[in-house]
Every structure is written in C-alpha cells, then in structure tokens.
Design a protein around this motif. Structure first.
Motif, PDB file in Angstrom:
ATOM      1  N   GLY A  92       0.809  -1.213   0.000  1.00  0.00           N
ATOM      2  CA  GLY A  92       0.000   0.000   0.000  1.00  0.00           C
ATOM      3  C   GLY A  92       0.841   1.261   0.000  1.00  0.00           C
ATOM      4  N   PRO A  93       0.186   2.426   0.160  1.00  0.00           N
ATOM      5  CA  PRO A  93       0.902   3.713   0.130  1.00  0.00           C
ATOM      6  C   PRO A  93       1.783   3.949   1.351  1.00  0.00           C
ATOM      7  CG  PRO A  93      -1.418   4.037   0.663  1.00  0.00           C
ATOM      8  CD  PRO A  93      -1.268   2.605   0.281  1.00  0.00           C
ATOM      9  N   ASP A  94       1.498   3.258   2.468  1.00  0.00           N
ATOM     10  CA  ASP A  94       2.292   3.414   3.691  1.00  0.00           C
ATOM     11  C   ASP A  94       2.709   2.028   4.171  1.00  0.00           C
ATOM     12  OD1 ASP A  94       3.471   4.051   6.086  1.00  0.00           O
ATOM     13  OD2 ASP A  94       1.925   5.466   6.706  1.00  0.00           O
ATOM     14  N   PRO A  95       3.798   1.469   3.621  1.00  0.00           N
ATOM     15  CA  PRO A  95       4.205   0.099   3.959  1.00  0.00           C
ATOM     16  C   PRO A  95       4.459  -0.111   5.448  1.00  0.00           C
ATOM     17  CG  PRO A  95       5.372   0.874   2.012  1.00  0.00           C
ATOM     18  CD  PRO A  95       4.671   2.060   2.586  1.00  0.00           C
ATOM     19  N   LEU A  96       5.089   0.875   6.104  1.00  0.00           N
ATOM     20  CA  LEU A  96       5.391   0.700   7.519  1.00  0.00           C
ATOM     21  C   LEU A  96       4.112   0.625   8.346  1.00  0.00           C
ATOM     22  CD1 LEU A  96       7.438   0.389   9.738  1.00  0.00           C
ATOM     23  CD2 LEU A  96       7.713   2.881   9.808  1.00  0.00           C
ATOM     24  N   LEU A  97       3.099   1.381   7.970  1.00  0.00           N
ATOM     25  CA  LEU A  97       1.826   1.316   8.681  1.00  0.00           C
ATOM     26  C   LEU A  97       1.204  -0.075   8.547  1.00  0.00           C
ATOM     27  CD1 LEU A  97      -0.378   2.718  10.311  1.00  0.00           C
ATOM     28  CD2 LEU A  97      -1.381   3.491   8.154  1.00  0.00           C
ATOM     29  N   GLU A  98       1.342  -0.689   7.379  1.00  0.00           N
ATOM     30  CA  GLU A  98       0.842  -2.054   7.194  1.00  0.00           C
ATOM     31  C   GLU A  98       1.526  -3.021   8.151  1.00  0.00           C
ATOM     32  OE1 GLU A  98       0.461  -3.583   3.158  1.00  0.00           O
ATOM     33  OE2 GLU A  98       0.742  -1.545   2.402  1.00  0.00           O
ATOM     34  N   LEU A  99       2.829  -2.871   8.291  1.00  0.00           N
ATOM     35  CA  LEU A  99       3.573  -3.753   9.195  1.00  0.00           C
ATOM     36  C   LEU A  99       3.152  -3.527  10.638  1.00  0.00           C
ATOM     37  CD1 LEU A  99       5.935  -5.863   9.096  1.00  0.00           C
ATOM     38  CD2 LEU A  99       7.439  -3.982   9.781  1.00  0.00           C
ATOM     39  N   VAL A 100       2.965  -2.276  11.026  1.00  0.00           N
ATOM     40  CA  VAL A 100       2.544  -1.958  12.395  1.00  0.00           C
ATOM     41  C   VAL A 100       1.160  -2.538  12.672  1.00  0.00           C
ATOM     42  CG1 VAL A 100       1.895  -0.082  13.955  1.00  0.00           C
ATOM     43  CG2 VAL A 100       3.966   0.116  12.546  1.00  0.00           C
ATOM     44  N   ASN A 101       0.238  -2.404  11.720  1.00  0.00           N
ATOM     45  CA  ASN A 101      -1.115  -2.934  11.907  1.00  0.00           C
ATOM     46  C   ASN A 101      -1.124  -4.456  11.991  1.00  0.00           C
ATOM     47  OD1 ASN A 101      -2.286  -0.396  11.954  1.00  0.00           O
ATOM     48  ND2 ASN A 101      -2.704  -0.379   9.755  1.00  0.00           N
ATOM     49  N   PHE A 102      -0.168  -5.109  11.316  1.00  0.00           N
ATOM     50  CA  PHE A 102      -0.077  -6.559  11.418  1.00  0.00           C
ATOM     51  C   PHE A 102       0.446  -6.980  12.791  1.00  0.00           C
ATOM     52  CE2 PHE A 102       2.715 -10.277  11.326  1.00  0.00           C
ATOM     53  CZ  PHE A 102       1.803 -11.260  10.975  1.00  0.00           C
ATOM     54  N   ALA A 103       1.527  -6.340  13.219  1.00  0.00           N
ATOM     55  CA  ALA A 103       2.129  -6.718  14.501  1.00  0.00           C
ATOM     56  C   ALA A 103       1.282  -6.275  15.681  1.00  0.00           C
ATOM     57  CB  ALA A 103       3.532  -6.126  14.605  1.00  0.00           C
ATOM     58  N   TYR A 104       0.627  -5.127  15.554  1.00  0.00           N
ATOM     59  CA  TYR A 104      -0.164  -4.560  16.655  1.00  0.00           C
ATOM     60  C   TYR A 104      -1.576  -4.212  16.197  1.00  0.00           C
ATOM     61  CZ  TYR A 104       4.358  -4.071  18.999  1.00  0.00           C
ATOM     62  OH  TYR A 104       5.578  -4.316  19.578  1.00  0.00           O
ATOM     63  N   PRO A 105      -2.415  -5.202  15.902  1.00  0.00           N
ATOM     64  CA  PRO A 105      -3.801  -4.904  15.522  1.00  0.00           C
ATOM     65  C   PRO A 105      -4.569  -4.327  16.719  1.00  0.00           C
ATOM     66  CG  PRO A 105      -3.507  -7.262  15.848  1.00  0.00           C
ATOM     67  CD  PRO A 105      -2.136  -6.655  15.926  1.00  0.00           C
ATOM     68  N   ASP A 106      -5.439  -3.352  16.459  1.00  0.00           N
ATOM     69  CA  ASP A 106      -6.226  -2.725  17.520  1.00  0.00           C
ATOM     70  C   ASP A 106      -5.323  -2.219  18.648  1.00  0.00           C
ATOM     71  OD1 ASP A 106      -8.655  -3.380  16.179  1.00  0.00           O
ATOM     72  OD2 ASP A 106      -8.532  -5.410  17.004  1.00  0.00           O
ATOM     73  N   LEU A 107      -4.282  -1.527  18.273  1.00  0.00           N
ATOM     74  CA  LEU A 107      -3.268  -1.101  19.239  1.00  0.00           C
ATOM     75  C   LEU A 107      -3.841  -0.201  20.325  1.00  0.00           C
ATOM     76  CD1 LEU A 107      -0.375  -0.820  20.267  1.00  0.00           C
ATOM     77  CD2 LEU A 107       0.021   0.908  18.495  1.00  0.00           C
ATOM     78  N   VAL A 108      -4.598   0.798  19.939  1.00  0.00           N
ATOM     79  CA  VAL A 108      -5.111   1.769  20.915  1.00  0.00           C
ATOM     80  C   VAL A 108      -5.972   1.080  21.964  1.00  0.00           C
ATOM     81  CG1 VAL A 108      -6.528   3.829  21.212  1.00  0.00           C
ATOM     82  CG2 VAL A 108      -4.995   3.655  19.249  1.00  0.00           C
ATOM     83  N   ALA A 109      -6.772   0.111  21.530  1.00  0.00           N
ATOM     84  CA  ALA A 109      -7.664  -0.582  22.465  1.00  0.00           C
ATOM     85  C   ALA A 109      -6.919  -1.503  23.415  1.00  0.00           C
ATOM     86  CB  ALA A 109      -8.706  -1.383  21.678  1.00  0.00           C
ATOM     87  N   ASN A 110      -5.668  -1.837  23.084  1.00  0.00           N
ATOM     88  CA  ASN A 110      -4.908  -2.787  23.907  1.00  0.00           C
ATOM     89  C   ASN A 110      -3.715  -2.162  24.609  1.00  0.00           C
ATOM     90  OD1 ASN A 110      -5.968  -5.737  23.339  1.00  0.00           O
ATOM     91  ND2 ASN A 110      -5.996  -4.664  21.363  1.00  0.00           N
ATOM     92  N   LEU A 111      -3.664  -0.849  24.685  1.00  0.00           N
ATOM     93  CA  LEU A 111      -2.508  -0.179  25.287  1.00  0.00           C
ATOM     94  C   LEU A 111      -2.284  -0.568  26.743  1.00  0.00           C
ATOM     95  CD1 LEU A 111      -2.511   3.487  23.890  1.00  0.00           C
ATOM     96  CD2 LEU A 111      -0.790   1.708  23.533  1.00  0.00           C
TER      97      LEU A 111
END
Length: 310
Positions: A92-111
């Motif tokens: 996609g247009p932001d590759p690093l964001l894709e990697l972050v979303n894979f490693a940390y799905p629903d990050l804000v909800a799991n802080l």
C-alpha cells in the motif's frame, strides 16, 4: 543442538608417570546452542575475530562430542535470498503502517494490556531503525507528547585527552547515541509501553503488578567506541514497540513484524529474526531498498568457517 565435553582427554609422560588431561575437572559439561544464530558480539571485531571467539575455535573443542542436531550446508558467506510472497508486506501507500497494523492490531484498544505486548514485536537490524519505528508508532497514537531531555557532561578524567575540550559542548554530547544508555531526547505519551534499559532493582524480585517510581540516573557508557568519556543523566527507559534483532534472541512470540530498511550485517541475524515467531502465519517481512522502494529479496550472512569443525 547440544554438545558435551568428552570424559577422555590426551595424556603425556613426565619422569616415569602418566598424567591424564581431562578438561572441566573430569566432569561432563553440556553446552547448548545453535551456530546458525547470532555469534558472540565483539565490539568493532572483524569476521575473523568473531569466528575466533566461538567455542568451535577453542582448544577444548577437540574434547567435545556433538549431540542431536543438524547443520545445513552453506555455499556462500553472503547470499541474496528471495522471501516467500506470503511472508511479504508493504504493497500500500504506507508500507510501515501495514507492518505496524499486522504486529499490533487494535493497538489503541490494547494499550493497557500486558499480555498483548508480551506476544508481539517489530524487529529491526539497528538501533536507528528501531528508533524510527518507535517514533513512527508514537506519532500515530492519541495523546499529548511529553519531552524529557538528558543532562550530558564530559568526564573530568578526559580533560587531558587528545580530544579538544572545546569540542565537547552540550550540543555535541546530546547527539551521541550509545548502546545501553537512553538517548538525550525521550518523548512519551501517557499509556505507551516502555522498558527499562537496565535492572535497577535486582533484589526486588518479581515486580509485575507493582507501581514503582523511576528516577533519572547518571550513567557513563562503558564502551561507546568514542575517544572520550561522558556522563548522561536521564530516565533509563525507552519505547518498546520495536527492538533490535540481537535483543530478540531467546524470545518466542505470536506476531513478529520484521522491518529491513537495510540488510542484516552479521552471521545469524536473519535466522534469529525469522525464527522468533511460533508459527508462519504470525510473521510478516517488510524489505525496503536504498531508494525506499519495497523489495522481495534481502541479504543473508553466514560465516561458513563456524561450521567446519561441527
């Protein structure tokens, strides 16, 4: 793989009697390890220095017997390998964001979930790339940033060193980054996960679930590679969304994102990074070349000489 010292040794004659040489005081010593993983770290050491520090280069290795385990044949010290398409990410247009979303799905909800962060991480080869990932994720989280700056001073013992005292200004020292000490500039947000860079209370035992105050501590790098010494007073914490591949050795995780803005640079790093995850579906790799373009191949480094006596 494991290997054990042999109970038998060489012998020599001296004044009519025979003395048997038995290593480790006639005890059987079992050593565990995997030569495919990262070898001993030698500061500024060459390939020969690193290989020479391994147990297979020791004079004791001739007394050892290799136990269960297999060693793959390696044809080249450095080779370019293609990563399978199902492990790649970043279309996609932001590759690093894709990697972050894979490693940390629903990050804000799991802080606030400890178990959530214990099972996942993003790995990168250098401290600079780790810092880039940590700051990137921090910028995506809600909340107000709090900045904490260190107090850096040159050590008095270096007043007569070859380095001109006028060079060691506060601004110059603030830019120095060394392994094992925090950076000059620490930016945090409320609720983000952090880790201690050192154990500051070894006698405290298990501290899980307890609230402790972390104070600023003055540290002097023991081996910074610099021609001078300085001290830094700062909180001994850092963001822990990402960590170096070397630091991840020994971890077993359910989700791993491997970020490679540059190839690995020493023996075993790629092997360690790819084997931190419990299953194939929990791994994604983002490879970025020098032009910032997503790639499908990367370099692997293996020191063949390590396996010669195995």
């Amino acid at each position: 793989m494991s290997y054990a010292s042999s109970a038998m040794g060489g012998c020599y004659k001296n004044f009519g009697f025979v003395e048997v040489v038995r290593p480790f005081g006639r005890k059987v010593v079992v050593l565990g390890g995997d030569f495919r993983q990262i070898l001993p770290v030698i500061s500024k050491g060459s390939r020969a220095d690193i290989v020479g520090s391994t147990v297979t280069s020791s004079y004791l290795w001739k007394y050892c017997k290799v136990g269960d385990g297999t060693i793959d044949t390696i044809d080249e010290d450095e080779t370019t390998i293609e990563i399978p398409s199902d492990l790649l990410i970043g279309q996609g247009p932001d590759p690093l964001l894709e990697l972050v979303n894979f490693a940390y799905p629903d990050l804000v909800a799991n802080l606030e979930s400890d178990s959530y962060f214990q099972e996942r991480a993003i790995l990168a080869p250098t401290l600079e790339s780790v810092e880039h990932v940590n700051n990137y994720i921090l910028s995506k989280l809600p909340g107000v940033e709090r900045e904490y700056l260190s107090y850096d001073t040159p050590c008095r013992s270096d007043e007569d060193s070859e380095v001109h005292a006028g060079w060691l200004t506060s601004e110059f020292l603030n830019d120095v980054q060394c392994s094992g000490i925090p950076n000059h500039r620490l930016i945090l947000k409320e609720g983000v996960p952090i880790m201690l860079l050192r154990n500051i209370d070894q006698a405290g035992g298990i501290m899980l679930g307890k609230t402790e105050y972390i104070l600023r501590i003055t540290l002097t790098p023991s081996d910074s590679g610099l021609p001078f010494k300085f001290s830094r007073r700062q909180f001994l914490v850092t963001l822990c969304f990402a960590m170096t591949i070397n630091k991840s050795q020994g971890h077993s995780l359910s989700h791993v994102g491997l970020y490679l803005p540059m190839p690995v640079f020493t023996h075993g790093q790629l092997y360690v990074a790819l084997s931190r995850v419990k299953s194939r579906i929990g791994l994604k790799v983002l490879i970025v070349d020098e032009q910032g373009v997503v790639s499908t191949s990367t370099r692997n480094v293996v020191y063949k000489k390590v396996f010669e006596n195995v």
